[in-house]
Design an enzyme around this catalytic site. Structure first.
Site, PDB file in Angstrom:
ATOM      1  N   LYS A 158      10.729 -34.246 -16.136  1.00 61.28           N
ATOM      2  CA  LYS A 158      11.525 -33.686 -17.077  1.00 61.28           C
ATOM      3  C   LYS A 158      10.970 -32.495 -17.676  1.00 61.28           C
ATOM      4  O   LYS A 158      11.678 -31.521 -17.994  1.00 61.28           O
ATOM      5  CB  LYS A 158      11.949 -34.782 -18.049  1.00 61.28           C
ATOM      6  CG  LYS A 158      10.764 -35.235 -19.005  1.00 61.28           C
ATOM      7  CD  LYS A 158      11.276 -36.263 -19.932  1.00 61.28           C
ATOM      8  CE  LYS A 158      10.117 -37.118 -20.591  1.00 61.28           C
ATOM      9  NZ  LYS A 158       9.411 -36.314 -21.390  1.00 61.28           N
ATOM     10  N   ARG A 198       3.559 -46.923 -20.896  1.00 63.91           N
ATOM     11  CA  ARG A 198       4.446 -45.865 -21.162  1.00 63.91           C
ATOM     12  C   ARG A 198       5.599 -45.984 -20.356  1.00 63.91           C
ATOM     13  O   ARG A 198       6.879 -46.024 -20.761  1.00 63.91           O
ATOM     14  CB  ARG A 198       3.938 -44.616 -20.837  1.00 63.91           C
ATOM     15  CG  ARG A 198       2.873 -43.985 -21.925  1.00 63.91           C
ATOM     16  CD  ARG A 198       2.135 -42.947 -21.402  1.00 63.91           C
ATOM     17  NE  ARG A 198       2.685 -41.640 -21.463  1.00 63.91           N
ATOM     18  CZ  ARG A 198       2.440 -40.493 -20.952  1.00 63.91           C
ATOM     19  NH1 ARG A 198       1.450 -40.506 -19.950  1.00 63.91           N
ATOM     20  NH2 ARG A 198       3.142 -39.510 -21.006  1.00 63.91           N
TER      21      ARG A 198
END
Ligand code: AMP
Length: 211
Positions: free
Chosen positions: A13, A165
């Protein structure tokens, strides 16, 4: 053009956000980079954020909101922005909605396995350049191509922390997809392709929905 770009860590991203920012000449705002700047400046905020980040957890919502509001109020965001790393949970998505209108929310989809594999090889420079030991190594001996400083593995890119995460992404961030889907602005992109192909698909996907 106000765009949010989402994806599990390692989805690419950040890379796609940088490409979009360049193409449309609007700032790339990465809350992760902003927090890392605070940590390296050893500011009060940075001191609070450091431990949380090193454990792969989310920094408190009010800290992020204040930081982001200030950033978006700056002149260079007049034409819009590409937001990378925010929102990370529904509270943040609703808060963002309260002070600006997002045009598109893009999610880059990759499997957890692929994400973890990519992150394990990721190396970063303090100038924010990002490399990969196999796919995109620095030209000279682990030194950044841009500023010649040694590249390092981020503390939170180490294996146990990455797993945390990824878990946080599924638990906290994924519910936002439905939020944007219901608004009719969600664009899903298959992320397990080359950087160029993902970018092409992203431009195509986003433009059919009025980018
Ligand atoms: P990133 O570089 O986007 O993966 O962010 C690195 C770390 O910064 C995350 O693991 C969080 O600890 C923190 N962080 C970045 N953005 C946010 C956010 N929107 N909300 C809470 N924590 C964040």
């Amino acid at each position: 053009m106000k765009v949010v770009i989402m994806g599990v860590q390692g989805s690419g991203k950040g890379t796609q956000a940088k490409l979009l920012s360049k193409k449309y000449d609007v700032p790339h705002i990465s809350t992760g980079d902003m927090l890392r700047d605070e940590v390296s400046q050893e500011s009060e905020l940075g001191k609070k954020a450091k431990e949380i980040m090193n454990h792969g957890k989310l920094v408190p919502d009010d800290v992020l909101l204040g930081m982001l509001k200030n950033r978006i109020a700056q002149k260079d965001c007049g034409k819009g922005f590409i937001l990378d790393g925010y929102p990370r949970n529904l509270t943040q998505a609703r808060a963002l909605d309260g002070f600006t209108t997002i045009d598109k929310a893009i999610v880059i989809e990759v499997s957890d396995r692929e994400a973890i594999k990519r992150i394990a090889g990721r190396r970063s420079c303090s100038c924010e350049a990002v490399y990969h030991i196999f796919y995109n190594p620095p030209k000279h001996d682990q030194l950044c191509d841009k500023c010649q400083k040694p590249v390092i593995q981020r503390e939170d890119d180490k294996e146990e922390i990455v797993a945390e995460r990824v878990k946080v992404f599924h638990e906290k961030t994924e519910p936002i997809l439905k939020f944007y889907e219901e608004k009719g602005i969600l664009v899903r992109i298959a992320g397990e392709q080359s950087i160029e192909k993902v970018f092409e698909e992203l431009l195509r996907g986003a433009s059919t929905k009025g980018f």
